[in-house]
Design an enzyme around this catalytic site. Sequence first.
Site, short mmCIF file in Angstrom:
data_model
loop_
_atom_site.label_atom_id
_atom_site.label_comp_id
_atom_site.label_asym_id
_atom_site.label_seq_id
_atom_site.Cartn_x
_atom_site.Cartn_y
_atom_site.Cartn_z
N ASP A 12 0.81 -1.22 0.00
CA ASP A 12 0.00 0.00 0.00
C ASP A 12 0.85 1.27 0.00
O ASP A 12 0.41 2.31 0.50
CB ASP A 12 -0.93 -0.01 1.22
CG ASP A 12 -0.15 -0.04 2.52
OD1 ASP A 12 1.10 -0.09 2.48
OD2 ASP A 12 -0.78 0.02 3.60
N CYS A 15 4.84 -0.04 2.74
CA CYS A 15 5.34 -1.34 3.19
C CYS A 15 6.62 -1.22 4.01
O CYS A 15 6.80 -1.95 4.99
CB CYS A 15 5.55 -2.28 2.01
SG CYS A 15 6.71 -1.68 0.76
N HIS A 119 9.08 -3.84 -3.09
CA HIS A 119 8.29 -4.07 -1.88
C HIS A 119 9.15 -4.60 -0.74
O HIS A 119 10.05 -5.41 -0.95
CB HIS A 119 7.17 -5.07 -2.20
CG HIS A 119 6.28 -5.39 -1.05
ND1 HIS A 119 5.25 -4.55 -0.66
CD2 HIS A 119 6.26 -6.43 -0.18
CE1 HIS A 119 4.63 -5.09 0.39
NE2 HIS A 119 5.23 -6.22 0.70
N HIS A 200 2.48 12.90 -11.54
CA HIS A 200 1.73 11.63 -11.56
C HIS A 200 2.48 10.61 -10.69
O HIS A 200 3.70 10.47 -10.82
CB HIS A 200 1.61 11.08 -12.98
CG HIS A 200 0.87 11.99 -13.91
ND1 HIS A 200 0.84 11.81 -15.27
CD2 HIS A 200 0.12 13.11 -13.66
CE1 HIS A 200 0.11 12.78 -15.83
NE2 HIS A 200 -0.33 13.57 -14.86
#
Length: 207
Positions: A12, A15, A119, A200
């Site tokens: 999310d 991590c 991650h 972005h």
Amino acid sequence: METVVRRVIPSDNSCLFNAVGYVMEHNRNKASELRQVIAATVMSDSATYNELVLEKPNDIYSQWIQDPEKWGGAIELSILAKYYKREIAAYDIQTTRCDIYGQGEGYTERAMLIYDGLHYDALALTFFEGAPEEVDQTIFPILKDGTIGHVSKLAEKLVQDANRQRKFTDTANFTLRCAVCQKAFVGQKEAVEHATKTGHSNFQEFK
């Protein structure tokens, strides 16, 4: 039989913080609090955490790191090692390298994370495969030789096995699409440049 296992942290954008929360406090919901700790640390020491180190002005970085969409990395791990007064060993699956944050500071304990290129998850010692998380050991005394003994060996084996199974993302060559404008990029560098120019920040991997 003792083994080192990977405790999965939700993907999310927080991590790293929640993985640290798990190994330090057995709590996967520390991201917001730890982001504030980092922001306060940076604001209180602008000499150490200057624009050269942070790649943005001190005050802007402090706001930026509190955004739950932003990722953490080496700077944040070094601050969190200092906050908890424990070393943090971060194992990289792709290179099998281990970077130890807080090393040389005289800390007597170490915790471990594992990184797949995108991650972070937590590493824990458990008595047997499938044992409940409640019995996880995540903090280890540092021995005189600077290691955490057999636990280091078990962690290295887990990382090497994950490397052989290619359980990592090659961030130099993977393909990403911007979910905002649908442009495609090869590698993390191109995506970061696009994010910097446009603001972005929602990217998705695609084959």
